[in-house]
Design an enzyme around this catalytic site. Structure first.
Site, mmCIF file in Angstrom:
data_model
loop_
_atom_site.group_PDB
_atom_site.id
_atom_site.type_symbol
_atom_site.label_atom_id
_atom_site.label_comp_id
_atom_site.label_asym_id
_atom_site.label_seq_id
_atom_site.Cartn_x
_atom_site.Cartn_y
_atom_site.Cartn_z
ATOM 1 N N LYS A 248 23.280 -7.331 -7.771
ATOM 2 C CA LYS A 248 24.730 -7.697 -8.493
ATOM 3 C C LYS A 248 25.827 -7.286 -7.436
ATOM 4 O O LYS A 248 27.164 -6.992 -7.883
ATOM 5 C CB LYS A 248 24.821 -7.256 -9.963
ATOM 6 C CG LYS A 248 23.861 -7.796 -10.750
ATOM 7 C CD LYS A 248 23.930 -7.051 -12.143
ATOM 8 C CE LYS A 248 23.017 -7.653 -13.047
ATOM 9 N NZ LYS A 248 23.075 -6.859 -14.256
ATOM 10 N N ARG B 170 12.279 3.356 0.932
ATOM 11 C CA ARG B 170 11.985 2.500 2.153
ATOM 12 C C ARG B 170 13.205 1.434 2.246
ATOM 13 O O ARG B 170 13.604 0.872 1.099
ATOM 14 C CB ARG B 170 10.710 1.704 1.895
ATOM 15 C CG ARG B 170 10.577 0.432 2.690
ATOM 16 C CD ARG B 170 9.279 -0.288 2.789
ATOM 17 N NE ARG B 170 8.154 0.831 3.433
ATOM 18 C CZ ARG B 170 6.926 0.125 3.806
ATOM 19 N NH1 ARG B 170 6.407 -0.879 3.358
ATOM 20 N NH2 ARG B 170 6.159 1.057 4.177
ATOM 21 N N ARG C 285 0.913 -1.272 0.112
ATOM 22 C CA ARG C 285 -0.001 -0.052 -0.312
ATOM 23 C C ARG C 285 0.793 1.257 0.079
ATOM 24 O O ARG C 285 0.550 2.192 -0.597
ATOM 25 C CB ARG C 285 -0.925 -0.037 1.282
ATOM 26 C CG ARG C 285 -0.658 0.456 2.549
ATOM 27 C CD ARG C 285 -1.595 -0.381 3.392
ATOM 28 N NE ARG C 285 -1.163 -1.817 3.258
ATOM 29 C CZ ARG C 285 -2.230 -2.832 3.429
ATOM 30 N NH1 ARG C 285 -3.434 -2.449 3.433
ATOM 31 N NH2 ARG C 285 -1.738 -4.120 3.301
ATOM 32 N N THR C 286 1.785 1.374 0.631
ATOM 33 C CA THR C 286 2.739 2.586 0.647
ATOM 34 C C THR C 286 3.112 2.957 -0.537
ATOM 35 O O THR C 286 3.049 4.018 -1.000
ATOM 36 C CB THR C 286 3.838 2.288 1.761
ATOM 37 O OG1 THR C 286 3.449 2.114 3.068
ATOM 38 C CG2 THR C 286 4.763 3.790 1.879
ATOM 39 N N HIS D 85 8.193 6.065 10.211
ATOM 40 C CA HIS D 85 7.408 5.961 8.956
ATOM 41 C C HIS D 85 6.458 7.299 8.974
ATOM 42 O O HIS D 85 5.192 7.166 9.297
ATOM 43 C CB HIS D 85 6.491 4.448 9.172
ATOM 44 C CG HIS D 85 5.886 4.390 7.725
ATOM 45 N ND1 HIS D 85 5.700 5.231 6.774
ATOM 46 C CD2 HIS D 85 5.054 3.088 7.628
ATOM 47 C CE1 HIS D 85 5.115 4.306 5.831
ATOM 48 N NE2 HIS D 85 4.645 3.145 6.011
HETATM 49 C C1 NCD Z 1 3.596 -0.592 7.997
HETATM 50 C C2 NCD Z 1 4.828 -0.620 7.693
HETATM 51 O O1 NCD Z 1 5.541 -1.054 6.592
HETATM 52 O O2 NCD Z 1 5.679 -0.320 8.788
HETATM 53 N N1 NCD Z 1 2.431 -0.875 6.880
HETATM 54 C C3 NCD Z 1 2.409 0.094 6.246
HETATM 55 O O3 NCD Z 1 3.153 0.860 5.758
HETATM 56 N N2 NCD Z 1 1.277 0.298 5.714
HETATM 57 C C4 NCD Z 1 2.948 -1.641 9.171
HETATM 58 C C5 NCD Z 1 3.302 -3.037 8.934
HETATM 59 O O4 NCD Z 1 4.121 -3.504 8.115
HETATM 60 O O5 NCD Z 1 2.581 -3.997 9.478
#
Ligand code: NCD
Length: 317
Positions: A93, A115, A65-66, A143
């Site tokens: 690589k 990320r 989703r992110t 986050h």
């Molecule tokens: C979270 C994350 O990646 O930290 N999810 C997200 O970004 N929607 C929480 C999770 O992974 O549980």
């Protein structure tokens, strides 16, 4: 005050974490996000705000989703978008992070969304390139856009978060979502209680200005918002048993339909992905009291606002 003062100016170049953002910065981002939320409800939910910008999404860790939310936000604003996923790149690589980012930067990128499983990577990138860096999750550290979209969603039913009671339930030790939420919510004046098994709540956490409870019933009776978090098995050391079984965890800390009848006021949130039957009963996730899908829609608007502000822009429509 629920808005930044009139003489306020947004001066941030990056979004590495909410610890770098003041209360006014946070309120300002949330205020801007309201305009973008309205754009998303238009028949053609697009604006040309970022049409001269190029953005790379650098995902070294799994995400659904992110990543989709950032990409949609960028496309809704007309940016040119390139996606990098570690599993299909030269990282396999042996290329270093610094080389990857410098190569990408030579391609004249304006913003980088990153990320990574290691805390501090977004900060490191600010020293390698000129682009604006947006942290989409660094290890168990921060986050920030998730916490911003959580606070935006809370504002939809409690416009002023001062004095509002937020319970965050689950794996506190391994969650970057909880860290960013604690920082943001306390800056906005909310009261935060962390709830879960002792083994999943670090003792030092009280220094962040929050309370701790090991009792779900008491916590649900108290709160206006209950935010459940996933157990982050991928961040726990193998062989370290932090709780007996997921079933037992659900028995003690899972939100159940009964709780909704017993405590009729609190709303239910979850950053996703949900493990149905662990953090909450499946029916709870689908109930009227859950605003989990609103969080997802609001995430696009909040990310549009952040991208807009960090691009130095000043035009919404
Ligand atoms: C979270 C994350 O990646 O930290 N999810 C997200 O970004 N929607 C929480 C999770 O992974 O549980």
């Amino acid at each position: 005050m629920n808005k930044p003062p009139d003489n306020y100016a947004f001066n941030q170049k990056h979004l590495l974490g909410l610890s770098d953002y003041s209360r006014e910065d946070i309120l300002y981002v949330l205020e801007q996000a309201k305009s973008f939320r309205e754009i998303l409800d238009r028949p053609i939910p697009k604006v040309p705000t970022l049409r001269d910008k190029t953005i790379v999404n650098l995902f070294y860790e799994n995400s659904t989703r992110t990543r989709l939310s950032f990409e949609l936000a960028q496309k809704r604003m007309g940016a040119d978008v390139v996606n990098f996923s570690a599993s299909t790149s030269s990282t396999k690589k042996g290329e270093s992070l610094k080389d990857t980012i410098q190569n990408i930067s030579s391609m004249k990128i304006d913003m980088v969304v990153v990320r990574h499983r290691s805390p501090g990577v977004p900060h490191f990138l600010t020293q390698c390139v000129d682009a604006a860096i947006l942290n989409a999750g660094d290890g168990a550290h921060e986050h920030p856009t998730q916490a911003l979209l959580d606070m935006f969603t809370m504002q939809q039913f409690h416009s002023d978060l001062r004095g509002k009671k937020v319970a965050i339930i689950g794996d506190i030790s391994h969650s970057r979502v909880v860290r960013s939420n604690i920082i943001g919510l306390t800056k906005l004046g909310a009261e935060v209680v962390l709830c879960g098994p002792k083994t999943l709540i670090p003792v030092q956490v009280k220094a962040l200005g929050v309370d701790v409870s090991y009792n779900l019933e008491e916590t649900l009776a108290w709160c206006d918002v209950a935010m459940a978090l996933r157990i982050q098995l991928e961040r726990q050391d193998e062989g370290t048993e932090l709780f007996p079984t997921l079933r037992e965890y659900h028995e003690k800390f899972g939100i159940k339909l009964d709780h909704l009848d017993k405590y009729p006021d609190f709303k239910i949130m979850h950053p996703g992905p949900i493990n149905r039957g662990v953090e909450m009963e499946s029916e709870v996730a689908d109930s009227e009291r859950a605003v989990i899908l609103d969080q997802v829609t609001n995430g696009v608007a909040v990310r549009m606002a952040v991208l807009y502000l960090l691009s130095g822009g000043n035009r919404v429509s």
